[in-house]
Design a protein around this motif. Structure first.
Motif: not given
Length: 141
Positions: A39-57
């Motif tokens: 988690m990066i403050g309340t404005h960004r997150a990194q989520l993982g799934f297996g060997d993949g990822a998604v960034v939420v902004t």
């Protein structure tokens, strides 16, 4: 490629924008089985799934907080040499939104727009940085 604890290991990383990052991250974890990574403050997150990822902004008023990427969806791609990649993209007509820049979280990145209007960020890990060293909060793994 250099490993960097502040960056997902995936080579291609979708970047999705939502009005509420924490709510969206929680929902993606609960509904789709993602795992919170950072988690990066309340404005960004990194989520993982297996060997993949998604960034939420964060979306704010229908616009992304970051002026360099004005769409609710973008793609991040990890590359070996971001400066060489930038030169190649510019040579082939990519609309450069921001030049290669080094960031405190250990990445050197630039953003551009392709011929279809899609936004891309290309990122090179330049040093391994613990998320806590620049204000991030490591959650998983």
């Amino acid at each position: 490629m250099i490993d960097n604890r502040s960056m997902p290991a995936s080579a291609v990383i979708p970047v999705l924008s939502y009005p509420d990052v924490e709510k969206a991250s929680r929902w993606l974890c609960e509904a789709f089985g993602f795992e919170a990574r950072l988690m990066i403050g309340t404005h960004r997150a990194q989520l993982g799934f297996g060997d993949g990822a998604v960034v939420v902004t964060e979306l704010k008023g229908g616009e992304r907080i970051e002026a360099r990427t004005a769409k609710p969806f973008a793609v991040m791609v990890r590359v070996e040499d971001v400066d060489a990649h930038h030169r190649r993209a510019a040579r082939h007509g990519a609309a450069i939104l921001g030049p290669p820049t080094s960031y405190p979280y250990g990445e050197r990145q630039y953003s551009c727009r392709d011929l279809g209007g899609h936004d891309w960020t290309f990122s090179q890990s330049i040093v391994d940085v613990a998320p806590e060293d620049w204000g991030g909060i490591a959650i998983g793994n």
